[in-house]
Design an enzyme around this catalytic site. Structure first.
Site, mmCIF file in Angstrom:
data_model
loop_
_atom_site.group_PDB
_atom_site.id
_atom_site.type_symbol
_atom_site.label_atom_id
_atom_site.label_comp_id
_atom_site.label_asym_id
_atom_site.label_seq_id
_atom_site.Cartn_x
_atom_site.Cartn_y
_atom_site.Cartn_z
ATOM 1 N N GLN A 98 -42.390 108.255 42.704
ATOM 2 C CA GLN A 98 -43.308 107.490 41.838
ATOM 3 C C GLN A 98 -43.322 108.045 40.410
ATOM 4 O O GLN A 98 -43.454 107.286 39.446
ATOM 5 C CB GLN A 98 -44.723 107.447 42.440
ATOM 6 N N SER B 13 -28.076 124.341 46.912
ATOM 7 C CA SER B 13 -27.444 125.342 46.065
ATOM 8 C C SER B 13 -26.400 126.146 46.841
ATOM 9 O O SER B 13 -26.453 126.207 48.058
ATOM 10 C CB SER B 13 -28.556 126.263 45.574
ATOM 11 N N GLN C 282 -28.936 133.518 47.127
ATOM 12 C CA GLN C 282 -28.736 132.077 47.270
ATOM 13 C C GLN C 282 -29.400 131.582 48.543
ATOM 14 O O GLN C 282 -30.060 130.537 48.547
ATOM 15 C CB GLN C 282 -27.231 131.772 47.315
ATOM 16 N N HIS D 49 -33.169 130.511 48.745
ATOM 17 C CA HIS D 49 -33.671 129.304 48.091
ATOM 18 C C HIS D 49 -34.126 128.250 49.092
ATOM 19 O O HIS D 49 -35.169 127.631 48.946
ATOM 20 C CB HIS D 49 -32.589 128.684 47.199
ATOM 21 N N GLU E 69 -20.941 125.853 42.988
ATOM 22 C CA GLU E 69 -21.914 125.873 41.891
ATOM 23 C C GLU E 69 -21.860 127.232 41.171
ATOM 24 O O GLU E 69 -21.780 127.283 39.948
ATOM 25 C CB GLU E 69 -23.313 125.637 42.482
ATOM 26 N N HIS E 70 -21.941 128.317 41.943
ATOM 27 C CA HIS E 70 -21.899 129.676 41.385
ATOM 28 C C HIS E 70 -20.728 130.431 41.982
ATOM 29 O O HIS E 70 -20.506 130.365 43.184
ATOM 30 C CB HIS E 70 -23.165 130.463 41.739
ATOM 31 N N ASP F 8 -29.601 132.857 36.437
ATOM 32 C CA ASP F 8 -30.731 131.984 36.780
ATOM 33 C C ASP F 8 -31.840 132.070 35.748
ATOM 34 O O ASP F 8 -32.624 131.129 35.601
ATOM 35 C CB ASP F 8 -31.331 132.393 38.138
ATOM 36 N N GLU G 25 -4.851 87.879 25.281
ATOM 37 C CA GLU G 25 -5.960 87.954 26.240
ATOM 38 C C GLU G 25 -6.721 86.630 26.342
ATOM 39 O O GLU G 25 -7.705 86.540 27.081
ATOM 40 C CB GLU G 25 -6.910 89.099 25.859
ATOM 41 N N HIS H 227 -12.028 85.985 18.916
ATOM 42 C CA HIS H 227 -11.646 87.335 18.499
ATOM 43 C C HIS H 227 -10.543 87.257 17.440
ATOM 44 O O HIS H 227 -10.603 87.909 16.402
ATOM 45 C CB HIS H 227 -11.113 88.149 19.688
#
Lengths: 436, 436
Positions: free
Chosen positions: B190, B236, B258, B261, B326-327, B360, B414, B419
């Site tokens: 929302q 992650s 890691q 998390h 990612e890392h 981080d 075309e 054009h």
């Protein structure tokens, strides 16, 4: 076509309605696309063959899945010299412009002793979607393929539907010039799914770009995250800001060059000269009948065209920003002050002698541009869409001593003890003495 | 945790399974999100109030819709000096790194006489989503807000859910430091819908970034195109490539940083030393029990952890590229030759003294990075996510004569006569003599 004037008492209400008018299909294609995508993911080539039979009315096992390079070469050789030269001039100018977009790597050591940098790499595999049928444009091939090749993409895969098996030779010739690596005879949401997931025959790609109908656009949206995509594209649009000293015929042609693309296209003229406004409206009405594209152009102009009279050209500029148009022409002697006020636009065409169509083909900048007010947050297609950045760091004991304690404090405040320990144990330095 | 060795006969099969393992929720939240998004679009604040009551268990009319600046300032002032200094050091270093990402405009005239260029502008309104509850991280505020402000975003709106009305003061303090302009006490799909469409109280934005749960991620995906978004983010992950001369405790802490998390996080060690592999596994088992985050870390390590023994470190590099992590830590004396082989990674941490946790918080590069193998095509969050480019062109009669004929040839090929006419009528030059 609607006519407005900023001096009308109801102007703000009517202009707001124009800004908010949605020209994109409301048809809920999402469910159909989900079904197609899932079929291709699960059944691969068999699903591709079935959908191609259903939508494009040919059997891939008979027409062939791939279009072989010999066929591209033949298409290229069969071009008239004029057309081949035109395509090659366009390709060369597009490549030159996009080469300047290549980003630079960085690698520095700061005052705390921290080595910091960023390294750009090309996407390894990219796919481009080129529509078949009426909207099969060789210029789309150049505009999508050349940035990918300039970026350094190794495997560039083109998919294009061939309704009833018919191939557009101009598209093949453009693919040859642009350095495409594979062409597959598939289209629609099923082609996007095949590129994203890969099938038995077709290797998956990492990024998909290129124009398409509502099904193609929705498939790209649904598969965003599985692959990278360029942008959600909608109907095309042009805004022309022109004073009364332009030739009404020229400006009429500019407005119609957008209108002739599609009934959902939009052309809007802002002018500070009511007489010129009328002259352009008359010129549009006259010219439209002479066009082979008259039916489409008239539908677009009738439904979505607008002419807006302002007190002066500068008054138009905040209104233009609210429209955030894909294409913006500033047709006057000194366009620079107007241009300096532009914040949201895909591409701007300055002065009386820069019709938008020049940018569609040969100027160099990309013609894949944000539509539907997306210039507020999006850019035209570029080399960056085919590259990605890896950041990097290297600390020595001094650098760790300088910034490590702050990392520990923050990790502890965030309740992440292993984060803190990974820094703290190195700060304690037990190993440093014995090993380093 | 699984143990593999490249010398195992079944290695390729098992490693492929690891690469393809999906850790993202399969739950079909799309339908729920569509309903929520449509409600907020159609009913605005009333829908926001109802969903907040339902999901966050408080009434916005009682707790307040906005969190006022006085409250952010109070949160900032109530920080310990150590924590305030740590946040300010982080903010300063992040700003410094991101300032260098600001792109340059271009404006040149080429040999054909065509003026060509590109101009970058900041996004006008940006929204950042900051999760509430356990994962309410001040570092996320800094990493999302600072690039936006460096880019030049004028109105930066933060939304964050406050379950049962409770606010995280660290998040408010970080918003104060980073220069956020508004904070709204809303979350979930929302909140994303409110930012995208705007409501009676909340002005719409042009781009939305920031981490969130599956509902937030799906809402961003569904609204991509209405607004710009950063990236579809998943769980992650870290890959550590380490020789046997590291302290097993340090590497264990890195893997656990890691794992702590989320249960869906993934930690993978590559090493060329089987004895070291065992020592790290033992160190993980010992350390894990000491962590306040033990339950999460153990769930992640058990389900998704891996230790892979290779013949040498270089052998690991193509495998790392397939994971596109990612890392990536390269923990050895001379990491550069390994780093030179990395193509797909979000961020790389070089040497024995650069734990990922440094990145981080305080190093400077962004910690919002592509997950789930998306480093094949995506980059970390940057200033470019809060800017967009407008290309532009200007031709004079000579430039038009040089490239106009090619545009006409292509437009005719075309099937787009307006054009062609927009260029041809200017080339004919009737007006040039009379007006210019």
């Amino acid at each position: 076509m609607i006519r407005l004037s900023t001096s009308d008492p109801g102007f703000e209400r009517e202009f707001t309605a124009l800004v908010n008018a949605r020209r994109e299909a409301d048809a809920d294609v999402a469910r159909d696309v989900r079904t197609i995508v899932a079929s291709v993911r699960d059944e691969g080539d068999a699903a591709l063959q079935a959908f191609t039979k259903k939508f494009d009315h040919h059997d891939l096992n008979q027409t062939g899945w791939r279009i072989e390079k010999a066929e591209w070469l033949a298409a290229h050789q069969s071009l008239s010299a004029e057309l081949r030269d035109a395509l090659e001039l366009a390709a060369e100018r597009i490549a030159t412009y996009h080469l300047k977009q290549k980003p630079e790597d960085s690698d520095t050591v700061d005052s705390a002793g921290v080595r910091l940098g960023a390294r750009w790499n090309a996407i390894q595999n990219a796919g481009i979607y080129i529509p078949g049928g009426r909207a099969a444009y060789p210029s789309s091939v150049l505009m999508n393929a050349i940035p990918a090749k300039v970026a350094g993409v190794e495997r560039l895969v083109m998919v294009t539907p061939t309704p009833n098996g018919e191939v557009n030779p101009l598209v093949l010739a453009a693919a040859h010039i642009a350095g495409v690596d594979e062409i597959w005879r598939i289209g629609g949401a099923q082609a996007i799914a095949a590129l994203a997931y890969g099938t038995g025959r077709i290797g998956a790609v990492d990024v998909i770009t290129g124009p398409g109908n509502a099904w193609v656009a929705e498939a790209k949206r649904q598969l965003y995250g599985v692959v990278g995509i360029d942008m959600v594209a909608g109907p095309s649009e042009i805004v022309v800001v022109a004073d009364g000293r332009n030739d009404p015929e020229w400006i009429a042609a500019d407005l119609l060059s957008q209108a002739e693309h599609d009934p959902t296209s939009q052309s809007i003229l802002f002018t500070d000269d009511a007489g010129f406004a009328k002259a352009v409206a008359d010129a549009v009405d006259l010219q439209i009948g002479t066009l082979a594209t008259a039916q489409v152009a008239r539908a677009s102009w009738d439904a979505n065209g607008a002419i807006i009279v302002t007190a002066n050209l500068m008054e138009a500029m905040p209104l233009v920003d609210r429209l955030a148009p894909e294409h913006l022409e500033l047709a006057c002697d000194d366009p620079q002050p107007l241009f300096d006020r532009v914040r949201h636009a895909g591409s701007v065409f300055l002065g009386r002698l820069t019709p938008e169509a020049i940018g569609d083909y040969v100027a160099g900048p990309n013609h894949v541009l944000p539509t539907g007010r997306r210039a507020r947050f999006a850019s035209g297609l570029s080399v960056l869409d085919f590259m990605k950045r890896t950041s990097f760091l290297q600390l020595d004991q001094g650098a760790l001593a300088a910034i490590g304690p702050a990392a520990i404090a923050l990790a502890e405040a965030e309740g992440l003890p292993a984060h803190a320990k990974s820094v703290a144990s190195r700060l304690a330095g037990d190993q440093t003495e014995t090993l380093l």
